[in-house]
Design a protein around this motif. Structure first.
Motif, PDB file in Angstrom:
ATOM      1  N   PHE A  83      -3.540  -7.216  -4.895  1.00 31.80           N
ATOM      2  CA  PHE A  83      -2.655  -5.524  -4.138  1.00 31.80           C
ATOM      3  C   PHE A  83      -3.999  -5.170  -3.716  1.00 31.80           C
ATOM      4  CE2 PHE A  83      -0.641  -0.797  -4.542  1.00 31.80           C
ATOM      5  CZ  PHE A  83      -0.190  -1.070  -3.283  1.00 31.80           C
ATOM      6  N   LEU A  84      -4.705  -3.790  -5.081  1.00 33.75           N
ATOM      7  CA  LEU A  84      -5.771  -3.123  -5.392  1.00 33.75           C
ATOM      8  C   LEU A  84      -6.366  -4.058  -4.371  1.00 33.75           C
ATOM      9  CD1 LEU A  84      -5.760  -1.681  -8.179  1.00 33.75           C
ATOM     10  CD2 LEU A  84      -4.885  -0.605  -6.247  1.00 33.75           C
ATOM     11  N   GLY A  85      -6.768  -5.032  -4.220  1.00 30.88           N
ATOM     12  CA  GLY A  85      -7.819  -5.852  -3.746  1.00 30.88           C
ATOM     13  C   GLY A  85      -7.924  -6.055  -2.155  1.00 30.88           C
ATOM     14  N   SER A  86      -6.891  -6.227  -1.896  1.00 37.19           N
ATOM     15  CA  SER A  86      -6.086  -6.502  -0.154  1.00 37.19           C
ATOM     16  C   SER A  86      -6.840  -4.998   0.354  1.00 37.19           C
ATOM     17  CB  SER A  86      -4.864  -6.132  -0.451  1.00 37.19           C
ATOM     18  OG  SER A  86      -4.608  -7.573  -0.751  1.00 37.19           O
ATOM     19  N   TYR A  87      -6.402  -3.963  -0.118  1.00 37.16           N
ATOM     20  CA  TYR A  87      -6.772  -3.165   0.421  1.00 37.16           C
ATOM     21  C   TYR A  87      -8.186  -2.630   0.143  1.00 37.16           C
ATOM     22  CZ  TYR A  87      -2.077  -1.163   0.882  1.00 37.16           C
ATOM     23  OH  TYR A  87      -0.826  -0.547   1.025  1.00 37.16           O
ATOM     24  N   ALA A  88      -9.154  -3.097  -0.622  1.00 40.47           N
ATOM     25  CA  ALA A  88     -10.239  -2.645  -1.059  1.00 40.47           C
ATOM     26  C   ALA A  88     -11.514  -3.504   0.428  1.00 40.47           C
ATOM     27  CB  ALA A  88     -11.015  -3.444  -1.814  1.00 40.47           C
ATOM     28  N   ILE A  89     -10.329  -4.332   0.641  1.00 39.58           N
ATOM     29  CA  ILE A  89     -10.675  -5.621   1.611  1.00 39.58           C
ATOM     30  C   ILE A  89     -10.641  -4.910   3.342  1.00 39.58           C
ATOM     31  CG2 ILE A  89     -10.306  -7.683   3.194  1.00 39.58           C
ATOM     32  CD1 ILE A  89      -9.651  -8.842   0.766  1.00 39.58           C
ATOM     33  N   TYR A  90      -9.420  -4.474   3.740  1.00 39.34           N
ATOM     34  CA  TYR A  90      -8.707  -3.725   4.666  1.00 39.34           C
ATOM     35  C   TYR A  90      -8.945  -2.278   5.170  1.00 39.34           C
ATOM     36  CZ  TYR A  90      -7.428  -9.402   5.032  1.00 39.34           C
ATOM     37  OH  TYR A  90      -7.299 -10.108   5.282  1.00 39.34           O
ATOM     38  N   PHE A  91      -8.669  -1.378   4.298  1.00 38.71           N
ATOM     39  CA  PHE A  91      -8.966  -0.615   4.511  1.00 38.71           C
ATOM     40  C   PHE A  91     -10.202   0.009   5.075  1.00 38.71           C
ATOM     41  CE2 PHE A  91      -6.254   3.223   2.893  1.00 38.71           C
ATOM     42  CZ  PHE A  91      -4.561   2.576   3.793  1.00 38.71           C
ATOM     43  N   PRO A  92     -11.232  -0.552   4.630  1.00 37.81           N
ATOM     44  CA  PRO A  92     -12.827   0.055   5.646  1.00 37.81           C
ATOM     45  C   PRO A  92     -12.696  -0.367   7.054  1.00 37.81           C
ATOM     46  CG  PRO A  92     -12.990  -1.051   2.867  1.00 37.81           C
ATOM     47  CD  PRO A  92     -11.676  -0.785   3.573  1.00 37.81           C
ATOM     48  N   MET A  93     -12.192  -1.783   7.285  1.00 34.22           N
ATOM     49  CA  MET A  93     -11.871  -2.144   8.603  1.00 34.22           C
ATOM     50  C   MET A  93     -12.051  -1.355   9.102  1.00 34.22           C
ATOM     51  SD  MET A  93     -11.614  -6.471   7.840  1.00 34.22           S
ATOM     52  CE  MET A  93     -12.111  -7.550   7.273  1.00 34.22           C
TER      53      MET A  93
END
Length: 612
Positions: free
Chosen positions: A477-487
């Motif tokens: 869950f947290l890792g997915s946001y670390a991937i896609y929020f910066p995009m």
């Protein structure tokens, strides 16, 4: 009709006399269910290991076969994404050449959307849950159901074969746009694109056999008393998604056949007069825009072919693990149907920059915003179901809550892209990548995990390990946001998508280069966390804690079989009889906090509840 508490009683009455008898208070009358309309279905019983586990006609085993094949293919898609991210983060290392990068992009996208998520939600969960939730012995046509799986497996094998032909798989992008897809200079423009198109045709043929099974089973093989408005919302989501697929997949099938003819026979369905590599080609009069319309007429309903089963599953997980009846059941059903209908009127919002007439933009922008209304209704109903519920933070509930947050975030960015004036500058940037993955990648995968944690005891008779499950949840869950929020930020500052390397440039902020490294590290960690999940599956299936029958204390029929896991035929000698909907939780006056669908009204006379 109402009882002494002025609450509705849903029991079928064929005559006025029946209605009068129901209000009289007689237990036998209150429990009235119409007689069988047709004899019980005869099943084919397997006679060997091969016909039990390999060439199985039992929908439960077919669902597991679909799931294992889809997950195995999805792991390949995950490895391809790792390679792409490493190339973007460290372009100087030359991990991938341009051709390989575009081939990996294409195969990753097609695998994840079609061969993982579509197959998993409809083929996997559809086969596992539909007969059990409807109270049926099996699918209406078990042999055809078996053939549908083997067609899917054949489609996967054809797709994977493209890695081993001269030129490799197609690198035209997962949308396969002509003329690029079949002209020289594009990686895999020979056998690569042909195998992709053939694979998609076989997939559609296989799904059609399975999809007709799902629809006929839900319409014709329900248990006595299981009215359409007593079906769990998971069934409604799969049913509506199947209807969408049967209407939308023909557009993809036709597009694939026409492009195959353009490539092999030199027809000009999609190929205009053009010059390639300094040579005038023989094509003339085709329309690349026609393929885009065909692809997206399939492509946008495809979003909801994946989303609608996810919506239904989330509704059931929330209700069970919050111990509360679903808020606005009928509204939820009509929202699912409305989303499905509207999904056919929004496809061209993917084509604002394609060159079609700008007047179309007004219509498709409007319908895109309108489809947000029934979608918002579902979020509203989920929140009100949770409101004042007895929420249990089990693993299925954690994934359900994470889905709601992620889907809302992804949906909000979709409103940006549905507006023509905002979409045009953002169209070819990482903002689109971020939006698409939040809505079509992360959100559905969270549902898949939640559903597996929820129904794993039903499949294996054992519970998944909770400690490993929570580690898996938080990293994912947290890792997915670390991937896609910066995009999203990368998109706003103009980082283009589909570039195989990005160096420091006066036109792009230097911070985006550091973000690429950060995103790649996060993607590697999140991907590795899925190994914990896979280990948990294997470990728990073999030596995990044995599950009690109906461990979540749910009401729906799949948990009410005589044995767990259910045997062939699901319900033993007698099929269940259904007296109520699947969401009677914490009913005032009942002695338990749940009332299964098979409990007659006469057994809970003091319960003050409106039964749907």
């Amino acid at each position: 009709m109402a009882d002494e508490f002025e609450n509705k009683i849903e029991t079928k009455a064929d005559t006025t006399a029946d209605v009068e008898s129901l209000t009289s208070g007689s237990a036998s009358d209150a429990d009235y269910i119409p007689a069988h309309e047709r004899p019980d279905q005869e099943l084919y019983h397997s006679h060997s290991w091969w016909t039990t586990y390999v060439f199985s006609q039992d929908a439960k085993y077919i669902g597991i076969q679909y799931a294992l094949t889809a997950i195995g293919t999805g792991l390949l898609g995950l490895v391809l994404s790792w390679m792409m991210r490493l190339q973007l983060a460290f372009p100087g290392l030359g991990i991938l050449d341009p051709a390989s990068y575009y081939q990996f992009v294409t195969m990753h996208g097609m695998i994840m959307v079609i061969y993982l998520l579509t197959a998993l939600f409809l083929g996997g969960f559809g086969n596992l849950l539909i007969p059990l939730m409807c109270g049926a012995r099996d699918m209406a046509f078990p042999y055809v159901n078996m053939v549908s799986y083997w067609a899917f497996l054949l489609a996967v094998l054809i797709l994977l074969a493209s890695f081993f032909v001269p030129g490799g798989p197609t690198g035209a992008g997962w949308t396969l746009y002509p003329p690029q897809a079949i002209t020289s200079g594009t990686p895999g423009s020979g056998m690569g694109i042909i195998l992709m198109l053939i694979s998609l045709c076989v997939f559609v043929a296989g799904f059609t056999m399975g999809g007709l099974n799902y629809i006929i089973t839900m319409l014709q093989s329900r248990a006595r008393g299981m009215t359409l408005m007593r079906l769990p919302l998971t069934c409604w989501g799969i049913f509506t998604a199947t209807v969408l697929a049967l209407l939308a997949f023909p557009a993809l099938l036709v597009g694939c056949i026409m492009m195959t003819l353009d490539s092999l026979l030199g027809t000009s369905f999609f190929m205009p007069a053009m010059v390639s590599m300094g040579e005038t080609l023989s094509y003339d009069g085709g329309s690349p825009l026609l393929f885009q319309h065909l692809f997206w007429f399939f492509g946008h309903p495809e979003v909801y072919i994946i989303a609608l089963p996810a919506f239904g599953i989330i509704s059931d997980l929330i209700s069970v693990h919050a111990r509360k009846n679903i808020f606005g059941y009928r509204m939820m059903v009509w929202a699912i149907v409305g989303i499905g209908a509207l999904s056919f009127f929004v496809w061209a919002h993917h084509m604002y920059v394609s060159g079609m007439t700008p007047w179309f933009g007004y219509f498709f922008a409007t319908t895109t915003l309108i489809i947000a209304v029934p979608t918002a209704i579902k979020v509203y109903n989920w929140v009100l179901t949770l409101w004042r519920g007895n929420i249990r933070l089990t693993l299925p509930m954690l994934f359900a809550l994470a889905f709601i947050v992620t889907f809302v975030n992804g949906g909000l960015t979709g409103i940006f892209l549905g507006n023509v004036t905002v979409d045009v500058p953002l169209s070819d940037t990482y903002f689109v990548v971020a939006h698409f993955h939040m809505v079509m990648g992360i959100a559905p995968i969270l549902v898949v995990f939640g559903a597996i944690y929820h129904w794993f005891p039903l499949i294996t008779g054992r519970m998944l390990n909770e400690k490993m499950g929570k580690i898996h949840f938080w990293i994912t869950f947290l890792g997915s946001y670390a991937i896609y929020f910066p995009m999203h930020y990368q998109g706003f500052v103009g980082v283009p998508r589909r570039y195989f390397e990005i160096y420091d440039s006066p036109y792009i902020a230097t911070s985006t280069l550091h973000l690429n490294v950060f995103i790649t590290i996060a993607a590697l960690i999140v991907g590795a966390a899925q190994l914990i999940f896979l280990y948990n599956l294997v470990y728990s299936a073999r030596v995990g804690e044995k599950a009690e029958k109906n461990p979540w204390k749910a009401n729906s029929l799949e948990w009410l079989t005589p044995e767990m896991p259910p045997g062939h035929g699901n319900f033993g000698k007698e099929l269940p009889v259904v007296y109520r909907w699947a969401y009677d939780f914490n009913v005032p006056g009942a002695d338990k906090d749940y009332i299964p669908q098979t409990v007659p009204p006469s057994e809970v006379k003091s319960a003050k509840v409106e039964k749907t």
